[in-house]
Scaffold this motif. Structure first.
Motif, PDB file in Angstrom:
ATOM      1  N   PHE A  63       0.895  -1.062  -0.315  1.00  0.00           N
ATOM      2  CA  PHE A  63      -0.499   0.015  -0.350  1.00  0.00           C
ATOM      3  C   PHE A  63       0.102   1.149  -0.131  1.00  0.00           C
ATOM      4  O   PHE A  63       0.881   2.182  -0.665  1.00  0.00           O
ATOM      5  CB  PHE A  63      -1.293   0.019   0.954  1.00  0.00           C
ATOM      6  N   PHE A  64       1.628   1.672   0.625  1.00  0.00           N
ATOM      7  CA  PHE A  64       2.346   2.441   0.425  1.00  0.00           C
ATOM      8  C   PHE A  64       3.712   2.775  -0.093  1.00  0.00           C
ATOM      9  O   PHE A  64       4.131   3.891  -0.410  1.00  0.00           O
ATOM     10  CB  PHE A  64       3.839   2.288   2.500  1.00  0.00           C
ATOM     11  N   GLN A  65       3.333   1.954  -1.169  1.00  0.00           N
ATOM     12  CA  GLN A  65       4.356   1.197  -2.095  1.00  0.00           C
ATOM     13  C   GLN A  65       3.934   2.463  -2.848  1.00  0.00           C
ATOM     14  O   GLN A  65       4.185   2.803  -4.336  1.00  0.00           O
ATOM     15  CB  GLN A  65       5.449   0.698  -2.457  1.00  0.00           C
ATOM     16  N   LEU A  66       2.082   2.879  -3.532  1.00  0.00           N
ATOM     17  CA  LEU A  66       1.488   3.315  -4.501  1.00  0.00           C
ATOM     18  C   LEU A  66       1.824   5.039  -4.642  1.00  0.00           C
ATOM     19  O   LEU A  66       2.257   5.612  -3.477  1.00  0.00           O
ATOM     20  CB  LEU A  66      -0.337   2.792  -3.541  1.00  0.00           C
ATOM     21  N   GLU A  68       0.965   8.549  -4.512  1.00  0.00           N
ATOM     22  CA  GLU A  68       0.720   9.714  -3.646  1.00  0.00           C
ATOM     23  C   GLU A  68      -1.139   9.930  -3.396  1.00  0.00           C
ATOM     24  O   GLU A  68      -1.558   9.803  -2.351  1.00  0.00           O
ATOM     25  CB  GLU A  68       1.686  11.225  -3.563  1.00  0.00           C
ATOM     26  N   SER A  69      -0.526   9.737  -5.120  1.00  0.00           N
ATOM     27  CA  SER A  69      -2.424  10.473  -5.872  1.00  0.00           C
ATOM     28  C   SER A  69      -3.097   9.524  -5.109  1.00  0.00           C
ATOM     29  O   SER A  69      -4.478   9.845  -4.822  1.00  0.00           O
ATOM     30  CB  SER A  69      -2.133  11.142  -6.982  1.00  0.00           C
ATOM     31  N   THR A  70      -2.590   8.471  -4.907  1.00  0.00           N
ATOM     32  CA  THR A  70      -3.434   6.780  -4.706  1.00  0.00           C
ATOM     33  C   THR A  70      -4.101   7.060  -3.453  1.00  0.00           C
ATOM     34  O   THR A  70      -5.243   6.215  -3.288  1.00  0.00           O
ATOM     35  CB  THR A  70      -2.947   5.954  -5.306  1.00  0.00           C
ATOM     36  N   LYS A  71      -2.776   6.680  -2.633  1.00  0.00           N
ATOM     37  CA  LYS A  71      -3.175   6.988  -1.401  1.00  0.00           C
ATOM     38  C   LYS A  71      -4.038   8.213  -0.422  1.00  0.00           C
ATOM     39  O   LYS A  71      -4.730   7.449   0.195  1.00  0.00           O
ATOM     40  CB  LYS A  71      -1.764   6.760  -0.391  1.00  0.00           C
ATOM     41  N   THR A  72      -3.636   8.849  -1.070  1.00  0.00           N
ATOM     42  CA  THR A  72      -5.031  10.060  -0.354  1.00  0.00           C
ATOM     43  C   THR A  72      -6.225   9.869  -0.754  1.00  0.00           C
ATOM     44  O   THR A  72      -7.140  10.295  -0.339  1.00  0.00           O
ATOM     45  CB  THR A  72      -4.261  10.931  -1.241  1.00  0.00           C
ATOM     46  N   ARG A  73      -6.797   9.188  -1.919  1.00  0.00           N
ATOM     47  CA  ARG A  73      -7.907   8.106  -2.161  1.00  0.00           C
ATOM     48  C   ARG A  73      -8.597   8.303  -1.390  1.00  0.00           C
ATOM     49  O   ARG A  73      -9.869   8.201  -0.623  1.00  0.00           O
ATOM     50  CB  ARG A  73      -8.542   7.721  -2.985  1.00  0.00           C
ATOM     51  N   TYR A  74      -8.187   7.378   0.271  1.00  0.00           N
ATOM     52  CA  TYR A  74      -7.952   6.832   1.141  1.00  0.00           C
ATOM     53  C   TYR A  74      -8.178   7.357   2.383  1.00  0.00           C
ATOM     54  O   TYR A  74      -8.762   6.462   3.783  1.00  0.00           O
ATOM     55  CB  TYR A  74      -7.627   5.760   1.354  1.00  0.00           C
ATOM     56  N   ALA A  75      -7.753   8.646   2.712  1.00  0.00           N
ATOM     57  CA  ALA A  75      -8.340   9.801   3.416  1.00  0.00           C
ATOM     58  C   ALA A  75      -9.895  10.190   3.831  1.00  0.00           C
ATOM     59  O   ALA A  75     -10.585   9.506   2.928  1.00  0.00           O
ATOM     60  CB  ALA A  75      -7.830  11.502   3.475  1.00  0.00           C
ATOM     61  N   VAL A  76     -10.121  10.273   5.173  1.00  0.00           N
ATOM     62  CA  VAL A  76     -11.103  10.001   5.817  1.00  0.00           C
ATOM     63  C   VAL A  76     -11.658  11.295   6.042  1.00  0.00           C
ATOM     64  O   VAL A  76     -10.541  11.440   7.643  1.00  0.00           O
ATOM     65  CB  VAL A  76     -11.578   9.617   6.455  1.00  0.00           C
ATOM     66  N   PRO A  77     -11.339  12.569   5.295  1.00  0.00           N
ATOM     67  CA  PRO A  77     -11.443  13.599   6.671  1.00  0.00           C
ATOM     68  C   PRO A  77     -12.879  13.510   7.398  1.00  0.00           C
ATOM     69  O   PRO A  77     -11.944  15.123   8.533  1.00  0.00           O
ATOM     70  CB  PRO A  77     -11.925  14.301   5.365  1.00  0.00           C
ATOM     71  N   GLU A 103       3.872   8.230   7.445  1.00  0.00           N
ATOM     72  CA  GLU A 103       2.083   8.230   7.360  1.00  0.00           C
ATOM     73  C   GLU A 103       1.601   6.695   7.368  1.00  0.00           C
ATOM     74  O   GLU A 103       2.331   6.370   8.305  1.00  0.00           O
ATOM     75  CB  GLU A 103       2.303   8.396   5.290  1.00  0.00           C
ATOM     76  N   PHE A 104       0.346   6.819   8.367  1.00  0.00           N
ATOM     77  CA  PHE A 104      -0.109   6.120   8.522  1.00  0.00           C
ATOM     78  C   PHE A 104      -1.718   5.743   7.643  1.00  0.00           C
ATOM     79  O   PHE A 104      -1.603   5.694   7.219  1.00  0.00           O
ATOM     80  CB  PHE A 104       0.084   5.603   9.801  1.00  0.00           C
ATOM     81  N   TRP A 105      -1.537   4.122   8.415  1.00  0.00           N
ATOM     82  CA  TRP A 105      -3.251   3.733   7.854  1.00  0.00           C
ATOM     83  C   TRP A 105      -3.986   3.136   9.771  1.00  0.00           C
ATOM     84  O   TRP A 105      -3.603   2.220   9.987  1.00  0.00           O
ATOM     85  CB  TRP A 105      -2.933   3.082   7.064  1.00  0.00           C
ATOM     86  N   HIS A 106      -5.688   3.750   9.243  1.00  0.00           N
ATOM     87  CA  HIS A 106      -6.145   3.158  10.863  1.00  0.00           C
ATOM     88  C   HIS A 106      -7.260   2.193  10.018  1.00  0.00           C
ATOM     89  O   HIS A 106      -7.836   2.201   9.627  1.00  0.00           O
ATOM     90  CB  HIS A 106      -6.559   4.373  11.416  1.00  0.00           C
ATOM     91  N   VAL A 107      -7.230   0.832  10.829  1.00  0.00           N
ATOM     92  CA  VAL A 107      -8.294  -0.103  11.269  1.00  0.00           C
ATOM     93  C   VAL A 107      -9.374   0.011  12.552  1.00  0.00           C
ATOM     94  O   VAL A 107      -8.052  -0.634  13.630  1.00  0.00           O
ATOM     95  CB  VAL A 107      -7.664  -1.625  10.328  1.00  0.00           C
ATOM     96  N   GLY A 108     -10.561   0.282  11.696  1.00  0.00           N
ATOM     97  CA  GLY A 108     -10.773   0.253  13.392  1.00  0.00           C
ATOM     98  C   GLY A 108     -11.855  -1.292  13.447  1.00  0.00           C
ATOM     99  O   GLY A 108     -11.984  -1.732  12.883  1.00  0.00           O
ATOM    100  N   ARG A 109     -12.630  -0.989  14.738  1.00  0.00           N
ATOM    101  CA  ARG A 109     -13.378  -2.164  15.025  1.00  0.00           C
ATOM    102  C   ARG A 109     -14.646  -2.633  14.109  1.00  0.00           C
ATOM    103  O   ARG A 109     -15.392  -1.517  13.855  1.00  0.00           O
ATOM    104  CB  ARG A 109     -14.592  -2.485  16.252  1.00  0.00           C
ATOM    105  N   GLU A 110     -15.028  -3.591  13.654  1.00  0.00           N
ATOM    106  CA  GLU A 110     -16.800  -3.930  12.672  1.00  0.00           C
ATOM    107  C   GLU A 110     -17.058  -4.478  13.607  1.00  0.00           C
ATOM    108  O   GLU A 110     -16.706  -5.018  14.820  1.00  0.00           O
ATOM    109  CB  GLU A 110     -16.083  -5.122  11.597  1.00  0.00           C
TER     110      GLU A 110
END
Length: 320
Positions: A63-66, A68-77, A103-110
């Motif tokens: 994921f982090f090798q993608l 920047e334009s691809t990664k920022t699509r998954y930001a949750v403002p 930089e990081f990614w968060h996974v929360g409880r489902e």
């Protein structure tokens, strides 16, 4: 033992789960003493599958090798710093203005449809470019969550209180798996910044799968920075601010940091996967009666876990 030779203790969680009474008692004692003295302890035999950790790290790297334009699509403002992607340099430690070199990614409880916290926690987002990302991260989340429950029960045993005291507070809690990418400094740098400036964790306890490179350090009670190195198959556990509030400082939250590589030869990429164990949103954080004494009166007024989390997210630059 010299100060420079100090190391945090190592325990085996299987001794608590299925060991002899003597092994179980020793685990409880060493685990609790380590959190009380260092705020950190290394855990083996935790039950989290090594192959799962490897698969998840592979997905994280993909994921982090993608771009920047691809990664920022998954930001949750609408939930900054709580779900999905958080861009490089956006998080800063409390009382600092310079962003961390990560930089990081968060996974929360489902949570199921109709659950009272479902809207509060918000939905996860998933990168379609890494098809196995969802299954691997959610499986890792569940295994770390299970291990954390057992550790919190052991901590209650250490204190001589009802075994489910802490674990009940984290049932359906707002726990988060953070997947972190620290690029080499030669690739991305902010003047005056470090990979993770000194800070204390917000939550109850943190379970940190072994990182792919060194750099983690903790600040001892007598003001010495010591490295926290882990071997393959180990998880580092540390105590956070919410636990410290409930414990009225008897088990304090420990300051730690991730330092920059000391040389160009060691300036490599680093990945890590901390699991932040949170209580449920309406949980009242107040000192346990056993922790209040004439010499140690209540240090903080009661506050809900959600209100405390939002307060700290504002301090970290996520919320206005």
């Amino acid at each position: 033992m010299s100060r420079s030779a100090r190391r945090i203790p190592t325990v085996n969680l299987s001794h608590y789960r299925s060991g002899t009474p003597e092994e179980r008692a020793r685990f409880v004692q060493v685990f609790g003493d380590a959190l009380k003295e260092f705020g950190f302890v290394t855990v083996e035999g935790h039950g989290v599958e090594d192959a799962l950790i490897r698969r998840t790290y592979t997905d994280v790297e993909r994921f982090f090798q993608l771009p920047e334009s691809t990664k920022t699509r998954y930001a949750v403002p609408e939930r900054p710093g709580q779900r999905g992607f958080m861009a490089f340099g956006q998080e800063h430690a409390k009382n600092r203005k310079v962003g961390d070199l990560k930089e990081f990614w968060h996974v929360g409880r489902e949570l199921p449809e109709g659950h009272p916290y479902r809207d509060d926690y918000g939905p996860n987002v998933w990168p379609e470019e890494v098809p196995t990302f969802r299954d691997n991260t959610l499986t890792l989340y569940r295994e770390l969550d299970d291990a954390a429950t057992v550790m919190l029960q052991a901590l209650a045993d250490y204190l001589g209180i009802a075994r489910n005291t802490f674990s009940d507070m984290t049932v359906d809690g707002n726990s988060v798996l953070r997947l972190i990418h620290y690029p080499p400094l030669k690739d991305r740098f902010i003047p005056g910044a470090v990979r993770a400036a000194e800070h204390e964790d917000i939550n109850f306890i943190t379970l940190l799968c072994e990182g792919t490179a060194g750099g983690l350090e903790l600040l001892t009670r007598d003001g010495e920075w010591i490295p926290v190195d882990t071997l393959r198959g180990q998880i580092v556990v540390d105590s956070g601010d919410m636990l410290s509030r409930v414990m009225n400082g008897v088990i304090p939250s420990t300051t730690h940091r991730v330092v920059n590589p000391p040389s160009t030869e060691q300036d490599t990429v680093r990945y890590s996967m901390p699991f932040f164990v949170h209580p449920f949103s309406d949980c009242i954080l107040k000192p346990l009666p056993q922790t209040e004494t004439p010499d140690n009166p209540a240090r903080h007024p009661p506050i809900t876990a959600d209100a405390f989390l939002k307060q700290r997210l504002r301090e970290l630059g996520f919320l206005k």
